[in-house]
Write a protein that holds these residues in place. Structure first.
Motif, mmCIF file in Angstrom:
data_model
loop_
_atom_site.group_PDB
_atom_site.id
_atom_site.type_symbol
_atom_site.label_atom_id
_atom_site.label_comp_id
_atom_site.label_asym_id
_atom_site.label_seq_id
_atom_site.Cartn_x
_atom_site.Cartn_y
_atom_site.Cartn_z
ATOM 1 N N LYS A 120 4.928 13.181 -29.835
ATOM 2 C CA LYS A 120 4.531 14.146 -30.870
ATOM 3 C C LYS A 120 3.414 15.071 -30.395
ATOM 4 O O LYS A 120 3.361 16.253 -30.742
ATOM 5 C CB LYS A 120 4.054 13.345 -32.088
ATOM 6 C CG LYS A 120 4.118 14.087 -33.405
ATOM 7 C CD LYS A 120 4.195 13.098 -34.552
ATOM 8 C CE LYS A 120 3.025 13.348 -35.480
ATOM 9 N NZ LYS A 120 2.883 12.324 -36.514
ATOM 10 N N TYR A 121 2.500 14.566 -29.617
ATOM 11 C CA TYR A 121 1.300 15.345 -29.283
ATOM 12 C C TYR A 121 1.284 15.766 -27.820
ATOM 13 O O TYR A 121 0.225 15.871 -27.219
ATOM 14 C CB TYR A 121 0.040 14.514 -29.574
ATOM 15 C CG TYR A 121 -0.126 14.175 -31.036
ATOM 16 C CD1 TYR A 121 -0.025 12.852 -31.466
ATOM 17 C CD2 TYR A 121 -0.350 15.166 -31.974
ATOM 18 C CE1 TYR A 121 -0.179 12.545 -32.801
ATOM 19 C CE2 TYR A 121 -0.497 14.860 -33.313
ATOM 20 C CZ TYR A 121 -0.406 13.531 -33.724
ATOM 21 O OH TYR A 121 -0.552 13.245 -35.039
ATOM 22 N N PHE A 155 1.950 18.550 -26.346
ATOM 23 C CA PHE A 155 1.309 19.834 -26.063
ATOM 24 C C PHE A 155 -0.206 19.726 -26.127
ATOM 25 O O PHE A 155 -0.914 20.295 -25.312
ATOM 26 C CB PHE A 155 1.816 20.902 -27.039
ATOM 27 C CG PHE A 155 3.219 21.306 -26.769
ATOM 28 C CD1 PHE A 155 4.207 21.094 -27.704
ATOM 29 C CD2 PHE A 155 3.572 21.861 -25.540
ATOM 30 C CE1 PHE A 155 5.507 21.458 -27.457
ATOM 31 C CE2 PHE A 155 4.868 22.234 -25.284
ATOM 32 C CZ PHE A 155 5.845 22.019 -26.244
ATOM 33 N N ALA A 156 -0.673 18.990 -27.112
ATOM 34 C CA ALA A 156 -2.113 18.774 -27.183
ATOM 35 C C ALA A 156 -2.594 18.053 -25.928
ATOM 36 O O ALA A 156 -3.662 18.348 -25.388
ATOM 37 C CB ALA A 156 -2.447 17.964 -28.432
ATOM 38 N N PHE A 157 -1.792 17.154 -25.468
ATOM 39 C CA PHE A 157 -2.134 16.393 -24.265
ATOM 40 C C PHE A 157 -2.256 17.307 -23.065
ATOM 41 O O PHE A 157 -3.216 17.237 -22.300
ATOM 42 C CB PHE A 157 -1.062 15.324 -24.051
ATOM 43 C CG PHE A 157 -1.138 14.643 -22.747
ATOM 44 C CD1 PHE A 157 -0.171 14.895 -21.770
ATOM 45 C CD2 PHE A 157 -2.142 13.740 -22.456
ATOM 46 C CE1 PHE A 157 -0.233 14.234 -20.544
ATOM 47 C CE2 PHE A 157 -2.208 13.105 -21.240
ATOM 48 C CZ PHE A 157 -1.241 13.347 -20.279
ATOM 49 N N GLU A 158 -1.252 18.198 -22.917
ATOM 50 C CA GLU A 158 -1.292 19.122 -21.795
ATOM 51 C C GLU A 158 -2.504 20.019 -21.869
ATOM 52 O O GLU A 158 -3.185 20.290 -20.884
ATOM 53 C CB GLU A 158 -0.009 19.983 -21.781
ATOM 54 C CG GLU A 158 1.279 19.218 -21.645
ATOM 55 C CD GLU A 158 1.400 18.591 -20.268
ATOM 56 O OE1 GLU A 158 0.717 19.050 -19.334
ATOM 57 O OE2 GLU A 158 2.159 17.637 -20.131
ATOM 58 N N ALA A 159 -2.769 20.531 -23.066
ATOM 59 C CA ALA A 159 -3.926 21.412 -23.235
ATOM 60 C C ALA A 159 -5.212 20.688 -22.914
ATOM 61 O O ALA A 159 -6.110 21.248 -22.261
ATOM 62 C CB ALA A 159 -3.948 21.954 -24.663
ATOM 63 N N THR A 160 -5.325 19.488 -23.367
ATOM 64 C CA THR A 160 -6.546 18.725 -23.086
ATOM 65 C C THR A 160 -6.706 18.488 -21.594
ATOM 66 O O THR A 160 -7.823 18.515 -21.058
ATOM 67 C CB THR A 160 -6.498 17.376 -23.822
ATOM 68 O OG1 THR A 160 -6.001 17.606 -25.135
ATOM 69 C CG2 THR A 160 -7.865 16.771 -23.908
ATOM 70 N N ASP A 203 -1.597 7.768 -35.575
ATOM 71 C CA ASP A 203 -2.016 9.157 -35.347
ATOM 72 C C ASP A 203 -3.531 9.292 -35.286
ATOM 73 O O ASP A 203 -4.067 10.081 -34.515
ATOM 74 C CB ASP A 203 -1.475 10.062 -36.466
ATOM 75 C CG ASP A 203 0.004 10.243 -36.363
ATOM 76 O OD1 ASP A 203 0.467 11.398 -36.488
ATOM 77 O OD2 ASP A 203 0.697 9.251 -36.108
ATOM 78 N N ALA A 247 -5.773 10.874 -32.253
ATOM 79 C CA ALA A 247 -6.791 11.908 -32.464
ATOM 80 C C ALA A 247 -8.128 11.461 -31.923
ATOM 81 O O ALA A 247 -8.849 12.233 -31.276
ATOM 82 C CB ALA A 247 -6.891 12.233 -33.953
ATOM 83 N N PHE A 260 -8.194 11.927 -28.265
ATOM 84 C CA PHE A 260 -8.410 13.303 -27.866
ATOM 85 C C PHE A 260 -9.860 13.688 -28.034
ATOM 86 O O PHE A 260 -10.427 14.403 -27.205
ATOM 87 C CB PHE A 260 -7.535 14.241 -28.703
ATOM 88 C CG PHE A 260 -6.160 14.380 -28.184
ATOM 89 C CD1 PHE A 260 -5.057 14.102 -28.969
ATOM 90 C CD2 PHE A 260 -5.941 14.790 -26.872
ATOM 91 C CE1 PHE A 260 -3.788 14.239 -28.473
ATOM 92 C CE2 PHE A 260 -4.678 14.931 -26.378
ATOM 93 C CZ PHE A 260 -3.588 14.645 -27.177
ATOM 94 N N VAL A 304 -12.240 15.331 -25.112
ATOM 95 C CA VAL A 304 -12.914 16.625 -25.253
ATOM 96 C C VAL A 304 -14.417 16.448 -25.204
ATOM 97 O O VAL A 304 -15.144 17.264 -24.640
ATOM 98 C CB VAL A 304 -12.470 17.299 -26.570
ATOM 99 C CG1 VAL A 304 -13.301 18.511 -26.839
ATOM 100 C CG2 VAL A 304 -11.011 17.674 -26.490
#
Lengths: 272, 638, 99
Positions: free
Chosen positions: A151-152, A154-159, C56, C60, C63, C67
Motif C-alpha cells: 500500500k505504501y 510510493f511513500a517508501f520510495e520517496a522516503t 497502518d 506511519a 516512516f 524522516v
C-alpha cells in the motif's frame, strides 16, 4: 487457588505504569538540565522506555527499530555533536524575553488539553488489538512488510530518496577538508618571485599616484625620473573611465612660479 | 363707499409692450458704467443721469395712457417670458402696470432723476463717482422690477436687487470701517426679513402652484385661517426687514454712513417703502386675516413711536432724519394694517413722504456740503442767512412733515390718524401723540441747524450749494407744498380699485375738518411750542450735555436696539459657533486624528512582536497551532 | 488497557517537548525537544493502530522515524556549521531581524 494467583493486571499495564512515570521524569529532566549531555542522556532514556511500550503494544519491530535507529543512531549523533559543540557549557537559566516562560507553559498546557480532548474524546470503543493483524501474514514484521511494499510503496520510495538526499547534504554541509596544503608565508614569497621571473609581474606594491603643487587627485600620474608617465601609478579602472590627468597642465603652475622667481632673482642680481 | 373687486389685468396695447424699457435702460447704463471702467469716468455720470430721466418719460407716458382709460381697464399685464417651468409650478417674468405700480414707478424715476442730478454736484470731487452712479442706476432698475412685477417671485428678485444696491451704496466709501460695517449690518438684518419673504413665496407656491398676484388674490379666500394668518405674518416679516420696522430697525440709522444722495433716494423715498408696497399689494391676504392685519398695525404704531423717540435725542442731522423716516413709515404701516379703508392713505402718505423726506435729506446734504461734511448739528446754527435756498426748501419740507394745514403732509398724515382712530382707538391715540413728538424733534432740528446763533467750527465757511444741487431741492420742495392739495381729491378713487380699497368720501383739496384733525393740530402746535421753549430761548450747548433723563439716554442709545440684538442673537450665536468649532476640532478632527494615533500606537505595540528571537516566533507558532486546532474542533471539522 | 492512558501520556510528552522547545537556548536541546515531540506522535500512532486493529499506524510510525533521522542529520550539520562560524550554539544570538 490457581485462580487467585492469576494476576488481575496484564503485562501491558505493568509496563505502562512503570515506564510512564520514568518517561515523564526523564522528559522533564531533558528540558530542565543545564548541561546538554545530561539532556541528551535523558532523552535516550525516554526513547528506551518508549521502545518498551511499543513492545507491550504488540509492535516488536518498532521496539527494535526504536532502540537501534532512534536511540542508538540518532541520540548518539546528538551526543557527538554535543561534545563537538561544547560539552562543558552550562546554559544560563535567565530568561531575557519578558513573560516568555509563563507563556510557553501556558501554550504547552493548551496544546495538551487540545490533544487530550480531541484525540481522547474520539475514542468510542476499546482497543481491538493488533493480534489478528499480526498473524495475517504470519508475524508482525511480515505484516509491516506487506503494507510497506504494497500500500505504501510510493511513500517508501520517496522516503528512501529523502534519506539519500539528507546524507549527501550532510556531507556537503559539514565537509571541511582541505584539498590542498595551506600556503605559509615562505611559500607565498617564493611564488611571488617566481611570478616575477616568469611573467614579469612586479613583486612589490604598485607606485602611488603623483602629487603636484595644486593637485593630489588619484588620476594624477606619477612621473618616472626621465619625465615619462608611470603607467602603473593610476588604476586601470580610472584610466578607462575618465582617463589620466595631463602632467603638463598639472605641472604648469609650478613652472610659472619658478619662472617668476627666476626673473625676480635676475632682477635682484642686476640690482646687486 | 363701495367695495370693489381687484382689477383684472388686460392685455398690453399701445405703449405698454415697451414698458420693460423702464427697467432695461437703467440696467444697461449701470452695466455699461461698470464694464467700461475708467474710460467712462468723464461722461459716465451724465449717461447715468439720463437713464432714469428716460425711464421717467416712459412712466409719464404710461401714466397718461392709464388716466385716459376707463376704471375697469386700468390694470395692464405685460408678459415678458417664462422663467421657471417645473412640474406644476410656472414662474413667468411679467409686468403689471396698474394704478398702484405706476404711482410707484413715477415716484422712483422722478425723485430718482432729481437725485441723480443732485449727485453730479455732490459727488463731483469723489474719485469713485462713476461707480456711484452705476450703483444708483442698478438700484433704480431693481426697484422698478420690484414695483412693476406681476408676481411675488420676480418681486423678490427686485427685492434682493435693492438690498444689494443698498449694501453697495451704504458701504460706498469702503475704506471707512464704519461704512463697511454699516453695509454688512444692513444686509444681514435685511436677510432676516428676506427669510420671511421667501417662506411666504414658498407658501404661495405650495398652496396655489403660482406666486402671481392674480393667483394669490383669487386663492386667499380659500385658505384655512391658520395658513392665511401665517402668510400675512411672513409677509410682514419681510416688510419689516426692508422698511426698517421694529424689530428689524437697527440697520437704518447705521445706513446713514452712505453718501447723502443714497440716504435720500434709498432710505427715505423708495427702498424703505417697498415694505409698505408689499403689504398693500397683498391686500387680499390681509383682508382674510384680521390677526395679521392687526399685527401690521401694531408694528407700525410701535415703530412710529420708536422712530420719533430716537429722533428727539440724536445730534447727527442725518440720524434725526433717519429716525423720522422710520417713524413716518410706521404711519404708513399703521394705515396699511387698518384695512381697506386706509390703503389709499398709506400710499398717499408714501408719496408725500417721498417728496418732503427726499427734499430734507438733500437739504441736509447741502448743509453738510457747506459745513465741510460735518454732520453734528451742535456745530451748525444760524445757517438761514447764509444758505437761503437750502433754508427755504428745507422749511417747506419741515412744514409738510409736521402736518401744517394745506401742506402735503397734513392731508396724508391726518387721514391716517383719523382712520386709525376710527378702527383702533388706542393705536390712533398713539399715532396722534407721535405727531406731537414729530413736531417737537423737527422743530429742534430747525432750531439747531438754521435758527439759533452760530456755533461754527474753525475754518468752516458755509456757502450756498451750486445750481446743480439746489435746483433739485426746489423741484422737490414744490410737491412738498402742493402735492397734498393736488392729490387729495383724486388719489382715493384712483387707487381704490387696484387695492380693493374703499373710496374715501368727501375728498377735496380743502382740509377735512374733524375733531381728531383739530386735536392733532393742537398737539402739533404744542410740540412746536415745547421745542421753542427748550431750544429756541436758551442757547444750544456745543457739546453733548449730560442728562439724567432716562428717555433722552434711551433715545441716544437707539432705544438699546443694538444692545438687544447683541445680547439675544449675537452672543448666543457666537457661543454656538464656538461650540460647533470645539466639536469640530475635538470630536470630528479628534476622531480622525485619533484613528491615526490609534493606528500608530497599534503599530508601535505590534512591532514589539518582532524581537528577533527564534523562541518567540516558536511560541507564536505554537499558539497559532492551538488556535487553528480549536477552530477545527469547534467547526466540527475534526 | 484503555487507550486513553496512552493518549494522556503522549499528550504530556508532547507538552513537555513544546516547553523545552520554547524555553531552552541551546540549539541542540531545542532539537532534542523536537525529537521528543516526534516520539510522542509515534506513541500515539502505535496506540491507535492497536485501537483500529491494523498495522497502518505502525507503518506511519516507521516512516516518522526515518524522516526524523534524516532531519536530525541535516539539522545537526547545520548546527555544526553555525557553531564553527560563531563559536556559540545559542539561538538567542541570531536576533538581528528585530524591529
Amino acid at each position: 487457588m490457581t485462580a487467585l494467583l492469576v494476576p488481575l493486571v496484564t503485562g501491558e499495564a505493568v509496563a505502562y505504569w512503570i515506564c510512564a512515570p520514568i518517561m515523564v521524569l526523564a522528559a522533564l529532566g531533558m528540558v530542565l538540565f543545564r548541561k546538554a549531555v545530561y539532556s541528551a542522556l535523558s532523552l535516550a532514556l525516554v526513547m528506551v522506555n518508549l521502545a518498551i511500550i511499543y513492545a507491550s503494544q504488540d509492535a516488536p519491530f518498532l521496539f527494535v527499530v526504536q532502540i537501534i535507529v532512534y536511540t542508538g543512531a540518532v541520540m548518539m549523533l546528538f551526543l557527538f555533536v554535543v561534545m563537538l559543540v561544547g560539552v562543558d557549557t552550562r546554559e544560563s537559566l535567565v530568561e531575557k524575553i519578558k513573560g516568555h516562560t509563563v507563556a510557553s507553559v501556558l501554550a504547552a498546557v493548551g496544546a495538551f488539553i487540545l490533544l487530550a480532548a480531541t484525540v481522547g474524546g474520539s475514542l468510542v470503543t476499546g482497543a481491538v488489538g493488533v493480534g489478528a493483524a499480526n498473524t495475517t501474514y504470519g508475524g508482525n514484521v511480515q505484516g509491516l512488510a506487506a503494507l510497506l511494499f504494497g500500500k505504501y510503496v510510493f511513500a517508501f520510495e520517496a522516503t528512501a530518496a529523502l534519506l539519500i538526499t539528507a546524507a549527501v547534504g550532510a556531507m556537503v554541509l559539514a565537509h571541511g577538508e582541505r584539498l590542498a596544503p595551506k600556503l605559509d608565508q615562505k611559500a607565498r614569497a617564493r611564488m611571488r618571485i617566481e611570478d616575477y621571473v616568469t611573467k614579469g609581474i612586479h613583486p612589490g606594491p604598485r607606485p602611488s599616484s603623483g602629487v603636484y603643487a595644486r593637485h593630489n587627485s588619484i588620476t594624477a600620474p606619477a612621473l618616472l625620473p626621465d619625465g615619462t608617465v608611470a603607467q602603473d601609478s593610476v588604476s586601470s579602472v580610472l584610466v578607462q573611465r575618465s582617463g589620466m590627468a595631463d602632467p603638463e597642465s598639472l605641472g604648469a603652475p609650478t613652472k610659472k612660479a619658478f619662472a617668476a622667481l627666476e626673473t625676480a632673482q635676475g632682477a635682484d642680481e642686476e640690482e646687486l | 363707499m363701495t367695495l370693489l373687486e381687484g382689477l383684472t389685468p388686460v392685455a398690453p396695447t399701445g405703449l405698454f409692450p415697451l414698458a420693460w424699457l423702464m427697467i432695461a435702460i437703467p440696467l444697461v447704463s449701470a452695466g455699461l458704467l461698470l464694464v467700461l471702467g475708467k474710460v467712462a469716468n468723464s461722461f459716465g455720470h451724465y449717461v447715468a443721469t439720463l437713464a432714469p430721466i428716460a425711464s421717467f418719460v416712459v412712466a409719464v407716458a404710461l401714466f397718461a395712457d392709464l388716466l385716459g382709460r376707463p376704471e375697469a381697464q386700468r390694470a395692464v399685464s405685460v408678459p415678458l417670458y417664462t422663467w421657471i417651468k417645473t412640474g406644476s409650478w410656472t414662474i413667468d417674468v411679467g409686468l403689471l402696470i396698474d394704478p398702484l405700480s405706476i404711482l410707484f414707478a413715477l415716484l422712483v424715476t422722478g425723485v430718482g432723476s432729481l437725485i441723480h442730478v443732485y449727485s453730479i454736484g455732490y459727488m463731483a470731487h469723489d474719485p469713485g463717482r462713476r461707480r456711484f452712479f452705476a450703483y444708483l442706476n442698478l438700484f433704480i432698475a431693481a426697484m422698478l422690477v420690484l414695483v412693476l412685477s406681476n408676481n411675488y417671485a420676480v418681486l423678490f428678485v427686485g427685492w434682493e436687487g435693492v438690498g444689494l444696491a443698498s449694501y453697495l451704496l451704504i458701504s460706498f466709501w469702503q475704506h471707512k470701517p464704519t461704512a463697511a460695517t454699516a453695509g454688512k449690518k444692513a444686509f444681514v438684518v435685511n436677510r432676516v426679513g428676506d427669510l420671511g419673504m421667501t417662506m411666504a413665496i414658498f407658501t404661495m407656491l405650495a398652496m396655489f402652484g403660482s406666486s402671481s398676484f392674480e393667483a394669490v388674490n383669487a386663492g386667499a379666500s380659500k385658505m384655512s385661517p391658520f395658513w392665511v394668518t401665517l402668510l400675512g405674518l411672513l409677509l410682514l416679516l419681510g416688510a419689516c426687514g426692508k422698511s426698517a420696522q421694529v424689530p428689524l430697525q437697527s440697520w437704518l440709522l447705521d445706513a446713514m454712513e452712505g453718501p447723502t444722495p443714497v440716504s435720500a433716494l434709498i432710505h427715505a423715498a423708495t427702498m424703505v417703502t417697498a415694505g409698505v408696497y408689499l403689504v398693500v399689494r397683498s391686500h387680499a391676504v390681509y383682508a382674510e386675516t384680521s390677526a395679521a392685519a392687526l399685527a401690521v398695525a401694531i408694528v407700525g404704531t410701535v415703530t412710529l413711536l420708536a422712530g420719533a423717540w430716537i429722533g428727539t435725542s440724536k445730534d447727527d442731522i442725518k440720524k434725526v432724519l433717519a429716525g423720522s423716516t422710520m417713524s413716518q413709515i410706521g404711519y404708513m404701516m399703521l394705515a396699511a394694517g387698518i384695512g381697506p379703508v386706509a390703503y389709499p392713505f398709506a400710499i398717499f402718505h408714501l408719496l408725500t413722504h417721498g417728496f418732503f423726506k427726499a427734499n430734507m435729506f438733500l437739504g441736509a446734504g447741502s448743509v453738510m456740503h457747506g459745513m465741510n461734511d460735518d454732520v453734528n448739528m451742535r456745530h451748525y446754527g444760524g445757517l438761514s442767512k447764509v444758505m437761503p435756498i437750502t433754508y427755504y426748501t428745507f422749511l417747506m419740507g419741515y412744514l409738510a412733515i409736521i402736518g401744517t394745514p394745506f401742506f402735503s403732509g397734513f392731508y396724508s398724515k391726518d387721514s391716517i390718524i383719523e382712520s386709525a382712530y376710527e378702527q383702533q382707538p388706542v393705536l390712533g391715540a398713539l399715532a396722534l401723540i407721535a405727531a406731537g413728538i414729530t413736531a417737537f424733534y423737527m422743530t429742534r432740528l430747525m432750531f439747531m441747524t438754521f435758527w439759533s446763533r452760530k456755533r461754527w467750527q474753525e475754518g468752516v465757511h458755509p456757502h450756498e450749494s451750486p445750481a446743480v444741487m439746489w435746483v433739485p431741492l426746489v423741484l422737490l420742495a414744490i410737491p412738498s407744498v402742493v402735492a397734498g392739495m393736488v392729490m387729495n381729491a383724486w388719489i382715493g378713487s384712483w387707487l381704490a380699485p387696484a387695492v380693493n380699497g374703499e373710496v374715501p368720501p368727501n375728498a377735496t383739496w380743502l382740509p377735512h375738518i374733524t375733531v381728531i384733525g383739530v386735536i392733532t393740530l393742537a398737539v402739533v402746535i404744542l410740540g412746536v411750542v415745547v421745542a421753542w421753549l427748550v431750544f429756541g430761548r436758551t442757547s444750544i450747548p456745543e457739546s453733548v450735555p449730560y442728562t439724567r433723563n432716562v428717555f433722552t439716554i434711551a433715545g441716544r442709545h437707539d432705544l438699546y436696539g443694538d444692545a438687544f440684538n447683541e445680547a439675544v442673537f449675537m452672543r448666543p450665536g457666537e457661543a454656538l459657533t464656538r461650540g460647533i468649532v470645539a466639536v469640530d476640532t475635538g470630536v470630528v478632527d479628534g476622531a480622525v486624528r485619533g484613528s491615526g494615533a490609534l493606528t500608530v500606537g497599534l503599530g508601535g505595540g505590534l512591532r514589539k512582536l518582532q524581537n528577533g528571537y527564534v523562541r518567540s516566533y516558536g511560541l507564536t507558532m505554537v499558539v497559532g497551532v492551538i488556535v487553528v486546532g480549536l477552530a477545527l474542533v469547534i467547526g466540527r471539522l475534526v | 488497557m484503555n487507550p486513553n492512558y496512552y493518549v494522556i501520556l503522549a499528550g504530556v510528552l508532547f507538552a513537555i517537548g513544546i516547553v523545552g522547545f520554547l524555553v531552552r537556548k541551546n540549539a541542540l536541546v531545542l532539537f532534542m525537544s523536537v525529537e521528543l515531540m516526534l516520539n510522542a506522535c509515534n506513541l500515539l500512532l502505535v496506540s491507535f493502530s492497536r485501537v483500529h486493529g491494523n498495522l497502518d499506524g505502525q507503518v506511519a510510525s516507521f516512516f516518522v522515524m526515518v524522516v526524523a533521522a534524516a532531519e536530525v542529520v541535516v539539522g545537526l550539520s547545520i548546527i555544526v556549521m553555525i557553531y564553527r562560524a560563531r563559536h556559540s550554539a545559542s539561538v538567542d544570538n541570531e536576533n538581528l531581524l528585530r524591529y
